[in-house]
Motif scaffolding. Structure first.
Motif, short mmCIF file in Angstrom:
data_model
loop_
_atom_site.label_atom_id
_atom_site.label_comp_id
_atom_site.label_asym_id
_atom_site.label_seq_id
_atom_site.Cartn_x
_atom_site.Cartn_y
_atom_site.Cartn_z
N ARG A 474 0.81 -1.22 0.00
CA ARG A 474 0.00 0.00 0.00
C ARG A 474 0.85 1.28 0.00
NH1 ARG A 474 -2.64 -3.32 3.65
NH2 ARG A 474 -1.77 -2.26 5.43
N GLY A 503 -7.17 5.03 -0.43
CA GLY A 503 -8.49 5.50 -0.06
C GLY A 503 -8.59 5.82 1.42
N SER A 504 -9.79 6.19 1.83
CA SER A 504 -10.00 6.57 3.23
C SER A 504 -9.83 5.39 4.18
CB SER A 504 -11.41 7.16 3.40
OG SER A 504 -12.39 6.22 2.97
N ASP A 505 -10.02 4.18 3.67
CA ASP A 505 -9.84 3.00 4.52
C ASP A 505 -8.41 2.48 4.53
OD1 ASP A 505 -9.75 2.23 1.92
OD2 ASP A 505 -11.22 0.59 2.10
N GLY A 506 -7.49 3.20 3.90
CA GLY A 506 -6.10 2.80 3.90
C GLY A 506 -5.74 1.79 2.84
N GLU A 507 -6.70 1.43 1.98
CA GLU A 507 -6.44 0.48 0.92
C GLU A 507 -6.16 1.20 -0.39
OE1 GLU A 507 -6.17 -2.75 1.35
OE2 GLU A 507 -6.66 -2.64 3.47
N VAL A 509 -6.91 2.19 -3.88
CA VAL A 509 -8.13 2.25 -4.69
C VAL A 509 -7.81 2.31 -6.19
CG1 VAL A 509 -9.49 3.28 -2.85
CG2 VAL A 509 -8.23 4.76 -4.43
#
Length: 965
Positions: A474, A503-507, A509
């Motif tokens: 990531r 992304g906002s979830d740390g993944e 995108v």
């Protein structure tokens, strides 16, 4: 007979005439009166004028004959009795029965006939007018012309004497008052329109400059303001607001013409963006502007000079600009193409203006028409600039946001977009990628697994691993090169540079980046790698690759107990004769033919290489039997003896072959190749066209030559090769004139070796080029140091020997250029010594090489003259400046014939404008004889043996002349 009454009137008339002649000192010639029409037509009086230049403060003239036919004499006094005045005389006649009132008009400035180099810039023309009868004409107020009201009574003939300000009266007209008033009003309206249009153009282009900010807009605005200022002054606009004198008007008019010319120069420079093409244009424009600034200062004192310079600069700018526009249009420059119509119109305007100021065009409408034409040209220039300002899409100006700047940078770089939407598992690329690969639009817009089908098999795993790594970690940056398959199943190289978007979830995108087509770079890299280990001419492996493959074969033979290799070296006999007789291009063709023939005689596991100029090597793995290897060598000789067709001729070859077989003991690739070279030397020693197999006996026999050849490759690196310097003496005063550089090899085991012991071996082993270049560089560097030393004031030259292999190499010219760049010496002080037999090997080619060497600034000395062919015709043809006489002709042995030959050689050299250096001067008697024969220089043991550079330098410092006991 006639009566006394009839004779008396004639006598009276005769004596009256005599009295008039005695009174005025010259016969009276009356002017011809111009009849003034009653219909009010305008009369041009220039043809009826009689001009008197510098006629003095008083003028006596004869009047036009009156109605009674009587001619009278009148005298006029100038206003300033101390200055010689200029006068104009004309006469008017009223043949009607009515009184005539007319306006006599002389404009202050009249463009037609004003001149080119020192133009007339206008001034008050008429100081005073004196009539022969009646009242003096009344001056009518006017700021642009001298206007006088003239009244003619019925039947009157009046002669007018006009006192002028200077010798120029460019125009004088007689107007009916109402007609003149209407003409002035009409021109006032026209002038107002022209001034208004010019002002609007200047303001409009100024506004565009403020909005756009591009350099060509202020230049165009400056040109528009220059035209406006010129038109205002030409139309007398400023006189309506300021009470300007005639001299002030001259300065303003000159300044306006200078500013107009300078603004045109700046406009063409900025519009064509000449600064981008060449800095010379900037220097030229800055020089012109500086000159114009100086001219402005001069124009304050001498306006006519300033205006003349301005008109010349304006004309040259128009003509030169037309040439630049034509050339740049031919080169496809869009700006130049767009300005062509406007500039052609400007060229026509310049032609009309030139004819006007030279007086060819002369009427009332020329001057205002030229002013209006200039405004029209500026209007067309404005339209042309508008196409640049508002065409070609939206142009972003001013401060940019970060996103805009990034978008512009990506557009400017020419890279293609690569976008991987991880959430949807969809890859998208710019259409340019599919276009380059010849694929249908949208083919590469697919899932990641579908992309793998277009990636080269060798790159798929790396590409898949790269995507997985980014998703897992990531973070990081994607930098990878891979190949994509095109529609024709060939592959293109692309370089991917991308970053993951979190992304906002740390993944991750998506991954976004750029693709760059690097196919050409990869091809260039592969070509460079290939050229590094392959021969450029034949495409065969070179020496380095051959040794690497040979070492690999030896290692495999020892590890796997596979077949043992044998090495065959083939050397073309007398190959230099082919280059000399047919040229280097034919020689290259022969080498290509030889390489193809050798390649056809090997199997896939074997290797053929070109390891030298005319040497080929063959590694045989397919055959282990020594007898069969030698049979292959015999077949090679037989194959090479077959004729090689070259155009209408055939070339026949022979070769020498050396063979080395693998022995049981441990041996390296270099040693096995060296054994084959030893066998080759043995074959050469036998006369060529032979096959020799390496053995201990042949190795011992050729050991010394082999050792010298192998050690020569390392001698340069170990600094074992040194130069010794033998002095060359000027016989006139026994001073040192120069040195001859002689090569010596300080062999660590064999001691000091003379050139004769290793130069032939160096030529055979293709080392002579490196050795010759070393000698040339060392000698030139030493000469440069001596010439720059403040302790050595005498001019010195240096002689350096050149071998046959060097003179016929194509790199010799470049070698000499590079040597002169590193060690600059005085022109002609570095002399290349070339033997007579060498130039006779290929006279045509040698003559061309020698001419180019002389053009580079080298001196040329013909060495050992008299021992070779001694062709006088060739001697005259070659550009030698020095002749070196062989020592066999210098040493006195009591033979009278030898002395005669010596004298003839010296005389021949002098007749050909050549200096003479005599070699082998060993006693005083030789020197005396050479001096008597006017020989310039001598060289021999009498003056010094070859010595090291330090000893030669001491000799230079110690003495500049030699004495012998």
């Amino acid at each position: 007979m006639r009566s006394i009454r009839d004779i008396i009137p004639g006598l009276v008339a005769f004596w009256v005439t005599v009295l008039l002649v005695l009174s005025f000192g010259a016969p009276a010639y009356a002017v011809e009166a111009v009849s003034v029409p009653l219909d009010g037509r305008t009369l041009d009086l220039r043809a009826a004028l009689e001009m008197y230049t510098d006629a003095g403060a008083r003028l006596q003239v004869s009047t036009a004959p009156g109605p009674d036919g009587i001619i009278r004499r009148i005298e006029v006094q100038a206003r300033d009795p101390d200055i010689a005045s200029n006068w104009a005389v004309f006469a008017l006649a009223n043949t009607g029965n009515q009184q005539i009132d007319r306006l006599l008009v002389a404009p202050h400035y009249w463009l037609p006939g004003s001149g080119l180099f020192t133009p007339d810039l206008g001034r008050t023309r008429i100081t005073n007018i004196t009539p022969s009868e009646g009242f003096a004409p009344e001056r009518v107020p006017s700021k642009e012309s001298d206007v006088f009201l003239i009244t003619l009574d019925p039947g009157a003939v009046v002669t007018f004497i006009v006192e002028l300000q200077d010798e120029r009266l460019p125009k004088l007209e007689l107007w009916e008052a109402d007609t003149y008033r209407d003409s002035v009003n009409n021109y006032t309206l026209y002038r107002g329109l022209v001034i208004g249009i010019a002002g609007l153009l200047a303001v409009f282009l100024t506004i565009i400059f403020v909005v756009k900010g591009t350099a060509m807009f202020p230049a165009a605005a400056g040109l528009a303001w220059g035209v406006l200022i010129y038109v205002c002054i030409d139309f007398g606009f400023w006189n309506e607001f300021f009470d300007l004198t005639a001299s002030q008007n001259q300065i303003h008019r000159a300044a306006s013409e200078i500013f107009l010319s300078a603004s045109l120069v700046v406009f063409i420079y900025t519009y064509l963006n000449l600064d981008r093409w060449n800095t010379t244009y900037r220097i030229a424009v800055m020089s012109v502007l500086l000159i114009m600034a100086v001219v402005v200062a001069i124009a304050m004192i001498e306006p006519s000079f300033g205006a003349g310079v301005a008109r010349i600069v304006f004309g040259l700018t128009v003509i030169g600009g037309m040439g630049l526009i034509g050339w740049m249009s031919w080169m496809g420059y869009d700006r130049a193409v767009m300005i062509i119509p406007t500039w052609i119109l400007l060229l026509f305007w310049l032609t009309a203006a030139t004819l006007c100021v030279l007086g060819v065009l002369d009427n009332d409408i020329v001057q205002p028409a030229l002013a209006g034409g200039m405004v029209l040209i500026v209007l067309l220039i404005g339209f042309t600039l508008m196409q640049h300002a508002f065409s070609g899409g939206t142009v972003i100006t001013g401060d940019l946001g970060d996103q805009q700047r990034r978008a512009l940078a990506l557009t400017g770089s020419g890279d293609m977009i690569w976008d991987w939407d991880v959430m949807r598992d969809r890859m998208i690329v710019s259409p340019e990628v599919e276009q380059k690969l010849g694929l249908r639009r949208g083919t590469l817009e697919s899932h990641a697994r579908d992309w793998l089908e277009f990636i080269h098999e060798s790159d798929r795993d790396r590409f898949r691993l790269m995507l997985d790594t980014v998703l897992v970690q990531r973070r990081g940056r994607i930098v990878q090169d891979f190949r994509l398959r095109s529609k024709n199943d060939d592959f293109h190289w692309f370089s991917l540079r991308a970053r993951p978007v979190i992304g906002s979830d740390g993944e991750v995108v998506r991954c976004v980046g750029t693709l760059t087509d690097i196919t050409e770079q990869k091809i260039a890299q592969e070509r460079l790698m290939h050229d590094a280990v392959h021969d450029n001419l034949t495409g065969l492996p070179n020496r380095e690759l051959f040794i690497d493959r040979l070492q690999t074969a030896l290692t495999r033979s020892e590890v796997d107990d596979a077949g043992y290799p044998s090495v065959i070296i083939i050397d073309i006999d007398q190959f230099s004769d082919i280059n000399d007789n047919f040229g280097l291009a034919i020689g290259d063709s022969v080498l290509l033919a030889v390489s193809r023939r050798l390649s056809r005689m090997t199997r896939p596991q074997d290797t053929v290489a070109r390891i030298g100029g005319d040497q080929f090597a063959m590694m045989l793995i397919s055959e282990e039997d020594t007898a069969k290897v030698e049979n292959i060598a015999t077949a090679i000789l037989r194959t090479l003896k077959s004729a090689i067709p070259i155009g209408d001729e055939e070339v026949f070859l022979s070769a020498s072959i050396g063979i080395a077989h693998f022995e049981e003991e441990q041996i390296s690739a270099e040693d096995l190749l060296r054994q084959s070279e030893t066998a080759l030397y043995d074959a050469k020693r036998k006369g060529g066209n032979e096959i020799s197999v390496f053995s201990e006996v042949s190795g011992d026999a050729a050991g010394s030559r082999l050792e010298i050849a192998s050690r020569l490759r390392q001698a340069l690196e170990r600094e074992e090769l040194v130069l010794y310097y033998q002095p060359i003496i000027k016989l006139e005063d026994r001073s040192i004139a120069g040195f001859e550089a002689l090569m010596r090899w300080e062999h660590p085991e064999l001691g000091m070796l003379a050139p004769a012991e290793f130069i032939p071996i160096a030529e055979e082993s293709n080392l002579i080029a490196d050795i010759g270049l070393f000698a040339l560089e060392e000698a030139t560097q030493q000469l440069a140091e001596w010439q720059q030393s403040p302790r050595i004031r005498t001019p010195l030259f240096m002689n350096v020997n050149v071998s046959s292999r060097q003179i016929f190499r194509q790199d010799l010219i470049n070698d000499v250029k590079s040597v002169f760049l590193r060690s600059p010496v005085h022109p002609g002080s570095l002399k290349l010594e070339i033997t007579e037999s060498l130039v006779m090997e290929n006279p045509e080619y040698a003559a061309q090489v020698l001419e180019r060497l002389r053009d580079l600034g080298t001196g040329l000395a013909l060495d050992d003259f008299g021992t070779g062919y001694s062709s006088l015709s060739y001697l005259q043809r070659f550009p030698f400046d020095t002749l070196k006489i062989d020592k066999s002709f210098v040493r006195q042995n009591g033979q009278e014939s030898q002395l005669v030959i010596l004298r003839s050689i010296i005389a021949l050299a002098h007749d050909l404008d050549m200096d003479v250096i005599a070699e082998g001067a060993e006693n005083e008697s030789d020197v005396v004889e050479l001096t008597d024969q006017e020989c310039e220089y001598a060289q021999g043991f009498l003056f010094g043996q070859p010595m090291k550079a330090s000893e030669a330098e001491e000799m230079l410092f110690r003495s500049t002349s030699y004495t012998t006991s």
